[in-house]
Scaffold this motif. Sequence first.
Motif, PDB file in Angstrom:
ATOM      1  N   LYS A 227       0.838  -1.203   0.000  1.00 57.07           N
ATOM      2  CA  LYS A 227       0.000   0.000   0.000  1.00 57.07           C
ATOM      3  C   LYS A 227       0.874   1.255   0.000  1.00 57.07           C
ATOM      4  O   LYS A 227       0.682   2.165  -0.807  1.00 57.07           O
ATOM      5  CB  LYS A 227      -0.827  -0.044   1.294  1.00 57.07           C
ATOM      6  CG  LYS A 227      -2.176   0.586   1.229  1.00 57.07           C
ATOM      7  CD  LYS A 227      -2.974   0.214   2.489  1.00 57.07           C
ATOM      8  CE  LYS A 227      -3.826   1.378   2.933  1.00 57.07           C
ATOM      9  NZ  LYS A 227      -4.597   1.055   4.142  1.00 57.07           N
ATOM     10  N   ASN A 256      -4.356  -2.923  -4.855  1.00 63.34           N
ATOM     11  CA  ASN A 256      -5.537  -2.414  -4.168  1.00 63.34           C
ATOM     12  C   ASN A 256      -5.461  -0.904  -3.961  1.00 63.34           C
ATOM     13  O   ASN A 256      -6.430  -0.178  -4.183  1.00 63.34           O
ATOM     14  CB  ASN A 256      -5.696  -3.107  -2.808  1.00 63.34           C
ATOM     15  CG  ASN A 256      -6.170  -4.537  -2.979  1.00 63.34           C
ATOM     16  OD1 ASN A 256      -6.696  -4.903  -4.034  1.00 63.34           O
ATOM     17  ND2 ASN A 256      -5.983  -5.347  -1.955  1.00 63.34           N
ATOM     18  N   ALA A 282      -7.845 -14.742  -6.418  1.00 64.54           N
ATOM     19  CA  ALA A 282      -9.070 -14.118  -5.942  1.00 64.54           C
ATOM     20  C   ALA A 282      -8.895 -12.628  -5.693  1.00 64.54           C
ATOM     21  O   ALA A 282      -9.739 -11.992  -5.077  1.00 64.54           O
ATOM     22  CB  ALA A 282      -9.539 -14.814  -4.670  1.00 64.54           C
ATOM     23  N   ALA A 284      -8.510  -8.501  -6.384  1.00 56.66           N
ATOM     24  CA  ALA A 284      -9.410  -7.564  -7.061  1.00 56.66           C
ATOM     25  C   ALA A 284      -9.155  -7.606  -8.564  1.00 56.66           C
ATOM     26  O   ALA A 284     -10.089  -7.668  -9.358  1.00 56.66           O
ATOM     27  CB  ALA A 284      -9.193  -6.164  -6.512  1.00 56.66           C
TER      28      ALA A 284
ATOM     29  N   ILE B 252     -13.006 -10.746   1.548  1.00 57.73           N
ATOM     30  CA  ILE B 252     -12.075 -10.191   0.569  1.00 57.73           C
ATOM     31  C   ILE B 252     -12.323 -10.788  -0.819  1.00 57.73           C
ATOM     32  O   ILE B 252     -12.413 -10.083  -1.825  1.00 57.73           O
ATOM     33  CB  ILE B 252     -10.624 -10.417   1.019  1.00 57.73           C
ATOM     34  CG1 ILE B 252     -10.325  -9.465   2.180  1.00 57.73           C
ATOM     35  CG2 ILE B 252      -9.648 -10.219  -0.121  1.00 57.73           C
ATOM     36  CD1 ILE B 252      -9.033  -9.767   2.900  1.00 57.73           C
ATOM     37  N   ASN B 256     -13.749  -8.510  -3.938  1.00 54.93           N
ATOM     38  CA  ASN B 256     -12.960  -8.441  -5.167  1.00 54.93           C
ATOM     39  C   ASN B 256     -13.770  -8.873  -6.374  1.00 54.93           C
ATOM     40  O   ASN B 256     -13.737  -8.234  -7.424  1.00 54.93           O
ATOM     41  CB  ASN B 256     -11.717  -9.326  -5.039  1.00 54.93           C
ATOM     42  CG  ASN B 256     -10.688  -8.708  -4.110  1.00 54.93           C
ATOM     43  OD1 ASN B 256     -10.732  -7.508  -3.837  1.00 54.93           O
ATOM     44  ND2 ASN B 256      -9.769  -9.514  -3.615  1.00 54.93           N
ATOM     45  N   ALA B 282      -5.591  -3.484   3.971  1.00 52.54           N
ATOM     46  CA  ALA B 282      -4.968  -3.235   2.678  1.00 52.54           C
ATOM     47  C   ALA B 282      -5.805  -3.765   1.520  1.00 52.54           C
ATOM     48  O   ALA B 282      -5.339  -3.869   0.401  1.00 52.54           O
ATOM     49  CB  ALA B 282      -3.577  -3.862   2.649  1.00 52.54           C
ATOM     50  N   ALA B 283      -7.039  -4.110   1.806  1.00 50.74           N
ATOM     51  CA  ALA B 283      -7.895  -4.663   0.756  1.00 50.74           C
ATOM     52  C   ALA B 283      -8.271  -3.594  -0.262  1.00 50.74           C
ATOM     53  O   ALA B 283      -8.062  -2.408  -0.029  1.00 50.74           O
ATOM     54  CB  ALA B 283      -9.163  -5.258   1.367  1.00 50.74           C
ATOM     55  N   ALA B 284      -8.828  -4.037  -1.367  1.00 50.65           N
ATOM     56  CA  ALA B 284      -9.205  -3.123  -2.436  1.00 50.65           C
ATOM     57  C   ALA B 284     -10.148  -2.063  -1.888  1.00 50.65           C
ATOM     58  O   ALA B 284     -10.002  -0.872  -2.141  1.00 50.65           O
ATOM     59  CB  ALA B 284      -9.862  -3.894  -3.573  1.00 50.65           C
ATOM     60  N   PRO B 286     -11.010  -1.086   1.827  1.00 49.53           N
ATOM     61  CA  PRO B 286     -10.668  -1.434   3.210  1.00 49.53           C
ATOM     62  C   PRO B 286     -11.914  -1.919   3.951  1.00 49.53           C
ATOM     63  O   PRO B 286     -12.959  -1.287   3.900  1.00 49.53           O
ATOM     64  CB  PRO B 286     -10.133  -0.114   3.768  1.00 49.53           C
ATOM     65  CG  PRO B 286      -9.525   0.549   2.586  1.00 49.53           C
ATOM     66  CD  PRO B 286     -10.435   0.204   1.430  1.00 49.53           C
TER      67      PRO B 286
END
Lengths: 332, 332
Positions: A227, A256, A282, A284, B252, B256, B282-284, B286
């Motif tokens: 990030k 992301n 899996a 994004a 997640i 995605n 840190a996900a696409a 959050p």
Amino acid sequence: MPRISIREVAMRAGVSVGTVSNVLNRPNLVAEATRERVQAAIGELGFVRNESARQLRQGRSRTLGVVLESMANPYFTDVARGAEAAMNTDGFDALWCTSDGSVAKERRCLDFLEEQHVSGVVITPVGLDQGRVAELHDRGLAVVLLDRRTQGGVCSIRVDHVAGGEIALGHLLDRHHRRVAFVTGPLRPGPVQDRYTGAVSAARRAGLGESAMTTLVHREMTPTAGKEAARRLLDLDPLPTGVFCANDLLAIGLVNELLRKGVKVPAEICVVGYDDIELATAAAVPLTTVRQPRHELGWSAATLAMAEASAPEEHEHRQVVLSPALVVRESA
Amino acid sequence: MPRISIREVAMRAGVSVGTVSNVLNRPNLVAEATRERVQAAIGELGFVRNESARQLRQGRSRTLGVVLESMANPYFTDVARGAEAAMNTDGFDALWCTSDGSVAKERRCLDFLEEQHVSGVVITPVGLDQGRVAELHDRGLAVVLLDRRTQGGVCSIRVDHVAGGEIALGHLLDRHHRRVAFVTGPLRPGPVQDRYTGAVSAARRAGLGESAMTTLVHREMTPTAGKEAARRLLDLDPLPTGVFCANDLLAIGLVNELLRKGVKVPAEICVVGYDDIELATAAAVPLTTVRQPRHELGWSAATLAMAEASAPEEHEHRQVVLSPALVVRESA
DNA sequence: CAAAGATCATGAATCGTTTCAAGCCACGCT
DNA sequence: AGCGTGGCTTGAAACGATTCATGATCTTTG
């Protein structure tokens, strides 16, 4: 509660301790009737073999130590599962340790394993010098180095990360990217450094100048670091159009964050990862990445260690090198 | 290479074996000069204490077994690290096993640990019935159940997942979602079932009818399963606007895949996860999620086990329940 | 100066298993 | 009857550490 030993079992079954031991270890030497009587006694008393005593007497142990760098990265846990699978089929047990990248903790792990009398060690060395390897070896332990180069004297199994780096960056170059970036953790000698070397060599071969590839070094190789990397990347001028990340966790964090900032992947920036962990599929944007044969890596390492542990005499040290392969998905 | 025992050390230092043992275990009883001579001999010979012999003689061992469900989920590895940290501060060692959700493998793990003579076991039980617990207990092992309800007789430490489920779905309802979905793995009694119960109760309290909440059950709780869940979700008519996933990995994968299909999160569909693993940040998008005190869970479990192992007599079994908390980010 | 402590060192017994030479028994053979 | 053989069982000797009653040596004290 008194602990049940082989002695009590023998008494209960009306046989000698030797016979009980035979039932446990060489049942075919024992007459069926006796065997059944002993088995029954074992069941009734809830006898559990004392592995310490067994090991003490036998000298050897059918146990291997595995020292991994971290449990936080699915890459390592996959390797671990490969190793475990191999050990299970051969009746070995595993003792797991994690060094968390710390030299001190690595030393503690090895001390622990040695005291536990494992017959071999599979290790992703952090601060392991040749001296310590030799020491372990002298003490009769089978040693297999994971993902580390060696100049003989020990077994090792690794992936050709220079090739991996070349493949990854090569893919970006093939797609006509001319400004690229390499996002990585600390460039210590080993897998990460090798990927860098591979990337550099691919760049050079494609005729790219020194300055065409920017390297962003982070302290960790986690999604969080990815990030941050995204932010640093967007500050670059001119903006790279292709990014190679030293592992998938970095890549996922980076992609992301790019998406969140409105940068389209792969339309505006292409990203290649490394490892091919489950999450890569899996993600994004399903990640184009360099697959490592993780399971096989663990499996082979364990197999080598078991072979050496079982027959140290006729064992010849091998240096196995596995090849990585590109998996093209959508991110590049 | 002959293995170095206390005997050789004694010989080299010109003392008796008893003295060497004293240097190792009660150095203050030994005169300084002697102690130094012995230490020197130990260093020169590269002596390593044979833990099997030590354990055999002592009966007890400062080792705890930890049986986790899986290494693939960062949630478990975080719990493990918490436990390890606690053990290290108290001078205990850990033996790690994974049951991979299989009853047979769980049994194998426990057999292994018992043979290794661990003094206690921390376990996330899969198929563990009360009988086996009692059995371990009778054999003098400290047992701590992780994340499982118990009716006394053993220590346990868990998170109140019913409350967690309520919080999660409650959050969606507070934001005026009226058609919701619960995405989960197998609904076995335990943490997952509890989350479901919590969700149902929150729905009921908000006056939602039975049919307002759809439950999508998958075989695993992985990102890949989350991806599938997204597809199934989009087939629903009417389309839910709020989704509660039984863990972050599912969430997640689901988010995605939704993004890939052009569904905006949170604008069109809101998603709440569970666990608050690192990747959630840190996900696409959050992830809004329910945080579990993972580190504390592991730490406390280990602490309880060590306490019971060290002083079985005066030990009273405790059932600790920790509270989860909502972490609001962007996905809902 | 003798007696009583204090300080260290000793070595044999012990933990629970495996291993192996030796013994027992029944059987068949000459 | 005597002998060999094969199938089973036995019991004692390890393995390497810890423990503890005992002994040796030196100090202190009345």
